[in-house]
Design an enzyme around this catalytic site. Structure first.
Site, PDB file in Angstrom:
ATOM      1  N   ASP A   1      -0.738  -3.347 -46.269  1.00 25.56           N
ATOM      2  CA  ASP A   1      -0.343  -3.834 -44.943  1.00 25.56           C
ATOM      3  C   ASP A   1      -1.597  -3.981 -44.079  1.00 25.56           C
ATOM      4  O   ASP A   1      -2.464  -3.103 -44.080  1.00 25.56           O
ATOM      5  CB  ASP A   1       0.633  -2.809 -44.336  1.00 25.56           C
ATOM      6  CG  ASP A   1       1.218  -3.285 -43.034  1.00 25.56           C
ATOM      7  OD1 ASP A   1       2.371  -3.752 -43.045  1.00 25.56           O
ATOM      8  OD2 ASP A   1       0.526  -3.180 -41.992  1.00 25.56           O
TER       9      ASP A   1
ATOM     10  N   ASN B   1      -2.944 -10.245 -33.447  1.00 22.48           N
ATOM     11  CA  ASN B   1      -2.234 -11.476 -33.039  1.00 22.48           C
ATOM     12  C   ASN B   1      -2.258 -11.640 -31.530  1.00 22.48           C
ATOM     13  O   ASN B   1      -2.474 -12.732 -31.009  1.00 22.48           O
ATOM     14  CB  ASN B   1      -0.767 -11.396 -33.467  1.00 22.48           C
ATOM     15  CG  ASN B   1      -0.536 -12.041 -34.821  1.00 22.48           C
ATOM     16  OD1 ASN B   1      -1.299 -12.901 -35.241  1.00 22.48           O
ATOM     17  ND2 ASN B   1       0.516 -11.630 -35.504  1.00 22.48           N
TER      18      ASN B   1
ATOM     19  N   ASP C   1      -2.576 -16.301 -38.615  1.00 21.35           N
ATOM     20  CA  ASP C   1      -2.205 -16.984 -39.866  1.00 21.35           C
ATOM     21  C   ASP C   1      -3.436 -17.205 -40.752  1.00 21.35           C
ATOM     22  O   ASP C   1      -3.394 -16.999 -41.966  1.00 21.35           O
ATOM     23  CB  ASP C   1      -1.577 -18.351 -39.561  1.00 21.35           C
ATOM     24  CG  ASP C   1      -0.112 -18.224 -39.181  1.00 21.35           C
ATOM     25  OD1 ASP C   1       0.420 -17.097 -39.239  1.00 21.35           O
ATOM     26  OD2 ASP C   1       0.498 -19.254 -38.826  1.00 21.35           O
TER      27      ASP C   1
ATOM     28  N   GLU D   1       3.035  -9.289 -42.687  1.00 21.79           N
ATOM     29  CA  GLU D   1       1.633  -9.001 -42.999  1.00 21.79           C
ATOM     30  C   GLU D   1       1.550  -7.969 -44.121  1.00 21.79           C
ATOM     31  O   GLU D   1       0.587  -7.241 -44.266  1.00 21.79           O
ATOM     32  CB  GLU D   1       0.898  -8.569 -41.725  1.00 21.79           C
ATOM     33  CG  GLU D   1       0.999  -7.157 -41.257  1.00 21.79           C
ATOM     34  CD  GLU D   1       2.396  -6.601 -40.953  1.00 21.79           C
ATOM     35  OE1 GLU D   1       3.408  -7.234 -41.299  1.00 21.79           O
ATOM     36  OE2 GLU D   1       2.431  -5.493 -40.410  1.00 21.79           O
TER      37      GLU D   1
HETATM   38  N1  GTP Z   1       0.172 -14.601 -37.455  1.00 27.07           N
HETATM   39  C1  GTP Z   1       1.154 -14.068 -38.130  1.00 27.07           C
HETATM   40  N2  GTP Z   1       1.627 -12.875 -37.763  1.00 27.07           N
HETATM   41  C2  GTP Z   1       2.633 -12.320 -38.467  1.00 27.07           C
HETATM   42  C3  GTP Z   1       3.198 -12.978 -39.592  1.00 27.07           C
HETATM   43  N3  GTP Z   1       4.165 -12.186 -40.089  1.00 27.07           N
HETATM   44  C4  GTP Z   1       4.203 -11.078 -39.316  1.00 27.07           C
HETATM   45  N4  GTP Z   1       3.277 -11.152 -38.337  1.00 27.07           N
HETATM   46  C5  GTP Z   1       2.970 -10.208 -37.267  1.00 27.07           C
HETATM   47  O1  GTP Z   1       2.518  -9.002 -37.782  1.00 27.07           O
HETATM   48  C6  GTP Z   1       2.695  -7.989 -36.794  1.00 27.07           C
HETATM   49  C7  GTP Z   1       3.118  -6.703 -37.461  1.00 27.07           C
HETATM   50  O2  GTP Z   1       3.110  -5.732 -36.510  1.00 27.07           O
HETATM   51  P1  GTP Z   1       3.587  -4.257 -36.776  1.00 27.07           P
HETATM   52  O3  GTP Z   1       4.583  -4.204 -37.883  1.00 27.07           O
HETATM   53  O4  GTP Z   1       4.010  -3.691 -35.455  1.00 27.07           O
HETATM   54  O5  GTP Z   1       2.356  -3.481 -37.306  1.00 27.07           O
HETATM   55  P2  GTP Z   1       0.826  -3.533 -36.964  1.00 27.07           P
HETATM   56  O6  GTP Z   1       0.519  -4.064 -35.630  1.00 27.07           O
HETATM   57  O7  GTP Z   1       0.172  -4.253 -38.106  1.00 27.07           O
HETATM   58  O8  GTP Z   1       0.396  -2.022 -36.955  1.00 27.07           O
HETATM   59  P3  GTP Z   1       0.256  -1.042 -38.167  1.00 27.07           P
HETATM   60  O9  GTP Z   1       1.006  -1.626 -39.345  1.00 27.07           O
HETATM   61  O10 GTP Z   1       0.873   0.214 -37.697  1.00 27.07           O
HETATM   62  O11 GTP Z   1      -1.189  -0.912 -38.436  1.00 27.07           O
HETATM   63  C8  GTP Z   1       3.741  -8.539 -35.816  1.00 27.07           C
HETATM   64  O12 GTP Z   1       3.103  -8.818 -34.602  1.00 27.07           O
HETATM   65  C9  GTP Z   1       4.207  -9.832 -36.461  1.00 27.07           C
HETATM   66  O13 GTP Z   1       4.478 -10.843 -35.502  1.00 27.07           O
HETATM   67  C10 GTP Z   1       2.687 -14.258 -39.929  1.00 27.07           C
HETATM   68  O14 GTP Z   1       3.123 -14.918 -40.894  1.00 27.07           O
HETATM   69  N5  GTP Z   1       1.681 -14.757 -39.167  1.00 27.07           N
END
Ligand code: GTP
Length: 410
Positions: A267, A275, A284, A309
């Site tokens: 992850d 983002n 992306d 992600e």
């Molecule tokens: N740009 C982009 N962002 C994505 C995609 N899929 C998921 N996300 C973003 O990934 C982020 C995941 O956030 P969280 O699950 O809160 O976790 P995190 O911020 O990575 O924090 P930790 O996992 O605790 O380190 C969210 O803001 C989603 O919008 C994608 O295909 N493109």
């Protein structure tokens, strides 16, 4: 940095087999019965029609136009080029075909795939037909040009080879451009289109050989059918953004795993924050770069995009310890990689402003980097199913996050 997809070159193998196989099969055609030959002569149209229907279904405008082009070239050869090229009308049409094959293939090779039922798709079709028409005008220009030019495009430059030097050079240039497009884009259509180019070349350069247009028409159609099947597989099994295998492919793989395997869940750390700071578009791009590193994992691991992600790597016949080095290498390579990202949000909204500012200063190019955390679990006992191994890997991933991120927990 320019990333070349060298592995995409393997996609030329199947078209190469179709075209060279067709050349070999051609020698046996005269021995076939007359009825069989009549059926064979209709096959290029049939295969092109199947391609056209499939391309329409999958909304692949480039392959649809290529199928129409293959059928048109075959029709032209069958109906107008079965006479001596010493006849001026036949020579003119031959010149038109020898310009149209490379130029229309070049057009299809560089055309981005942006759907069919929109203005873009309509314009792509209109421009294709317009370019085909322009080849007639170009041929007339060449025929009326100086002796040097018309000599360069004169057919039968050497014994046993009909295509002019000029058209041969044009074809070679387009082949190089097609290979460059394949290496850069890694899309599904370039391999089949290069197959069509090769089949078109063989039909024209060896026009004097019996049945050459029949076998090459079939080979070109098969290249396109193959491309469409690959593209339908990609649509079903691959994640569009990263090009990695997706959830459907993972579920099928999990169902067919043996008794011993290890699963890693990965992850991207703080991706929400990333983002929010750089924007979803930049997010992306980063996901694509992370995916390209995850895909290169060693030790027999196969990478999947699990969702958002999150990525998943399956190592068949491996224990957790076996995978430790490979996973840590992926983690390190991602953490060490500085990605140059053009910050789109620093771009001026109005194009005039953009032009002015580009003249003065370059658009800012930010260097960013991200880290990943991973949790790893192996199948430990008989009867344990893949879902529970994934859950175990997920809980290790949670541990990795809680203990500071940018680490692999076993
Ligand atoms: N740009 C982009 N962002 C994505 C995609 N899929 C998921 N996300 C973003 O990934 C982020 C995941 O956030 P969280 O699950 O809160 O976790 P995190 O911020 O990575 O924090 P930790 O996992 O605790 O380190 C969210 O803001 C989603 O919008 C994608 O295909 N493109």
């Amino acid at each position: 940095m320019l990333h070349l997809h060298w592995a995409a070159l393997t996609r030329l193998l199947v078209p190469a087999c179709f075209v060279s196989g067709a050349l070999m099969v051609r020698e046996y055609l005269p021995a076939l019965s007359e009825n069989t030959q009549i059926v064979l002569a209709a096959l290029p149209y049939l295969v092109a029609a199947i391609c056209a229907v499939m391309a329409y279904q999958f909304r692949r405008v480039r392959l649809l136009l290529a199928a129409l082009g293959v059928a048109a070239l075959y029709w032209l050869i069958q109906n107008h080029l079965q006479v001596s090229l010493d006849h001026p009308d036949a020579a003119r049409l031959y010149l038109v075909a020898s310009l149209a094959v490379p130029l229309l293939c070049l057009y299809l090779l560089v055309l981005p795939e942006r759907g069919m039922f929109n203005t873009w798709g309509l314009l792509a079709c209109v421009f294709f037909l317009g370019s085909a028409g322009a080849c007639f005008a170009l041929a007339d220009l060449i025929l009326g040009a100086s002796a040097g030019v018309s000599q360069a495009f004169a057919h039968r430059p050497v014994e046993g080879y009909i295509l002019s030097i000029g058209a041969s050079q044009l074809l070679a240039l387009v082949a190089v451009a097609g290979i460059a497009a394949l290496l850069l884009r890694n899309a599904e259509a370039e391999g089949p289109l290069l197959g069509v180019l090769a089949a078109g070349f063989a039909s024209l350069a060896f026009l004097h050989l019996e049945s050459i247009s029949v076998v090459m028409g079939i080979a070109a159609g098969l290249c396109l059918v193959w491309g469409l099947l690959r593209s339908s597989y990609a649509m079903a099994y691959r994640d569009e953004l990263t090009g990695l295998l997706g959830r459907r492919a993972l579920n099928e793989r999990l169902a067919s795993l043996g008794k011993r395997y290890t699963i890693a869940m990965l992850d991207v750390d703080h991706f929400k924050r990333f983002n929010d700071k750089h924007g979803h578009d930049v997010g992306d791009e980063v996901l694509k770069l992370v995916a390209s590193r995850v895909r290169e994992v060693g030790n027999g691991g196969t990478a999947y995009r699990y969702g958002g992600e999150e990525f998943c790597i399956v190592f068949p016949r491996k224990s957790s310890e076996d995978c430790a080095a490979a996973l840590d290498e992926v983690r390190e390579r991602i953490a060490d990689y500085k990605m140059s990202i053009r910050d789109r949000r620093s771009r001026p909204a109005r194009s005039k402003d953009g032009a002015r500012r580009r003249g003065a200063t370059r658009i800012r190019s930010d260097q960013v980097s991200v880290t990943i955390s991973a949790g790893v679990a192996a199948r430990e006992e008989d009867g344990q199913d893949a879902e529970s191994v994934i859950l175990a890997a997920d809980s290790k991933l949670y541990k990795a996050k809680r203990s500071g991120r940018n680490r692999v927990v076993f």
